[in-house]
Design a protein around this motif. Structure first.
Motif, short mmCIF file in Angstrom:
data_model
loop_
_atom_site.label_atom_id
_atom_site.label_comp_id
_atom_site.label_asym_id
_atom_site.label_seq_id
_atom_site.Cartn_x
_atom_site.Cartn_y
_atom_site.Cartn_z
N ARG A 304 0.83 -1.20 0.00
CA ARG A 304 0.00 0.00 0.00
C ARG A 304 0.87 1.26 0.00
NH1 ARG A 304 -2.04 3.52 3.94
NH2 ARG A 304 -4.17 4.30 3.53
N ALA A 333 -10.98 -0.87 -1.01
CA ALA A 333 -11.55 -0.51 0.29
C ALA A 333 -10.55 -0.76 1.41
CB ALA A 333 -12.83 -1.29 0.54
N ARG A 334 -9.86 -1.89 1.36
CA ARG A 334 -8.89 -2.22 2.40
C ARG A 334 -7.76 -1.19 2.45
NH1 ARG A 334 -9.24 -7.67 4.41
NH2 ARG A 334 -10.82 -8.87 3.27
N TRP A 335 -7.22 -0.83 1.28
CA TRP A 335 -6.12 0.12 1.26
C TRP A 335 -6.61 1.53 1.58
CZ3 TRP A 335 -2.03 -1.02 -3.11
CH2 TRP A 335 -1.35 -2.21 -2.78
N HIS A 336 -7.81 1.87 1.17
CA HIS A 336 -8.34 3.19 1.49
C HIS A 336 -8.51 3.35 2.99
CE1 HIS A 336 -11.26 6.53 1.65
NE2 HIS A 336 -10.64 6.94 0.55
N GLU A 337 -8.93 2.28 3.66
CA GLU A 337 -9.17 2.32 5.10
C GLU A 337 -7.95 1.93 5.92
OE1 GLU A 337 -12.63 -0.02 6.05
OE2 GLU A 337 -13.71 0.71 4.27
N ALA A 339 -6.94 -1.14 6.22
CA ALA A 339 -7.37 -2.37 6.90
C ALA A 339 -6.39 -3.50 6.65
CB ALA A 339 -8.77 -2.78 6.42
N LEU A 363 -13.95 -7.62 3.47
CA LEU A 363 -14.01 -7.04 4.81
C LEU A 363 -15.37 -7.28 5.46
CD1 LEU A 363 -12.25 -3.57 4.37
CD2 LEU A 363 -11.54 -5.39 5.92
N GLU A 364 -16.43 -7.18 4.68
CA GLU A 364 -17.77 -7.37 5.21
C GLU A 364 -17.99 -8.80 5.67
OE1 GLU A 364 -20.54 -6.12 2.29
OE2 GLU A 364 -20.16 -3.97 2.59
#
Length: 368
Positions: A304, A333-337, A339, A363-364
């Motif tokens: 990331r 989503a994982r990299w944006h957050e 996570a 993630l969900e």
């Protein structure tokens, strides 16, 4: 009022020719060998690519334009009506999920076996076998065979094979194509001095060795539009017998390639190199005058922070990611957050079935 922080550029939209990307993360082309011998994408492919539609752009696994260009059993094609229909289902699913997808067109050249091509031969610029072994059609392994050197009269049909496959990709509803000139396959075999010992206009000098790639890209761009046409290269990757260890020749070859492609106005160039911010890559980028997708390596996992830095520092317009996308269909989503990520399972990369292909959790859904 407290000002809001600016979003990382990696997560902002990008235009590549006719392609409107919602972010600058690209799914790298990834061999997964999940088709039957007919090379037709299946329900599994539809689900696999649909799951990853949040990436700004998906580049498909390498697809063969003609049967003589098939490298692996389980590899999809872009030649028959059934294959075109299969890819149409994939494209529809990705588009319905809001994504963009281009087909990587890949002729394996000497990285194949007569039992795989079904034509009784493999072909290359010169009659030189690549090192190593390949899994044959019966599931066994054999040394890579000595290919037949393509004659000058056969080269137009090679170019036409790429053009027809590109037209087929557009017919299938895909957003464009990426021509594979990397990783030791046919077009790269022509580029490399070690694999190309021809004495005609397609061999010898750096400009001559770059000729086939330029002619293919020119013909494809004329057929489907340069704004839907991209290229993948891997200079100095030194894989599958295409060894580029002469620095002077390396620079001259890729300068000739970039200069020959610059007038086309390509949608993008996708570059695989261990030093993506180094002189060779950045000089190619400047000369080719096209947006560049960078990928830092084959055997290492792009992180990331590395992806963010490449775009933030202006070294790349977008970043291609491989293994992390295999294991994390919702990587954006994982990299944006920031996570945690699922770890990829290499034992499932090249086998059939859904396991290790469409069953990585989001993630969900919770951790694996």
């Amino acid at each position: 009022m407290t000002p809001q922080p600016r979003p990382e550029k990696l997560f902002t939209p990008l235009t590549l020719g006719a392609l409107q990307l919602s972010n600058r993360l690209v799914m790298a082309p990834l061999t997964r060998t999940r088709t039957e011998p007919d090379g037709v994408p299946t329900d599994l492919h539809v689900e696999y690519y649909r799951q990853r539609a949040s990436l700004g752009l998906i580049v498909t696994e390498g697809t063969w334009p003609i049967i003589e260009g098939r490298t692996w059993m389980g590899q999809p094609g872009l030649q028959t009506p059934e294959q075109i229909a299969g890819w149409h289902r994939v494209a529809d699913a990705v588009h319905e999920a809001g994504g963009r997808i281009v087909a990587q067109i890949m002729h394996g050249g000497r990285i194949s076996h007569p039992s795989i091509t079904g034509t009784g031969r493999t072909v290359a610029p010169s009659a030189l076998a690549a090192p190593g072994e390949i899994r044959t059609a019966d599931g066994g392994k054999a040394a890579l065979p000595v290919p037949e050197a393509l004659t000058g009269g056969e080269i137009p049909s090679i170019i036409e094979g790429f053009v027809t496959a590109a037209r087929n990709a557009v017919e299938a509803g895909l957003d464009g194509v990426e021509i594979h000139a990397a990783n030791g396959y046919l077009v790269h075999q022509f580029l490399g001095k070690a694999s190309n010992q021809r004495t005609d206009e397609y061999g010898g000098s750096p400009a001559n060795r770059a000729r086939l790639a330029i002619e293919i890209l020119t013909a494809v761009a004329e057929a489907i539009g340069a704004e839907r046409t991209g290229l993948r290269i891997s200079p100095e990757h030194n894989i599958q017998g295409v060894v580029e260890d002469d620095q002077e020749d390396l620079a001259a070859t890729y300068t000739a390639l970039a200069e020959g492609l610059a007038p086309l106005g390509l949608a993008f160039v996708d570059i695989l190199h261990v030093e993506p911010s180094g002189t060779l890559v950045q000089q190619f980028r400047k000369t080719v005058q096209a947006p560049v997708i960078l990928n830092s390596g084959f055997s290492v996992n792009t992180t990331r922070s590395e992806a963010i830095d490449l775009v933030r520092n202006g070294h790349a317009d977008a970043v291609a990611v491989g293994r992390a996308v295999i294991a994390n269909p919702d990587l954006v989503a994982r990299w944006h957050e920031g996570a945690t990520e699922n770890a990829p399972d290499p034992s499932t990369f090249y086998v059939g079935g859904a396991h290790g292909y469409t069953d990585y959790p989001t993630l969900e859904q919770g951790a694996a």
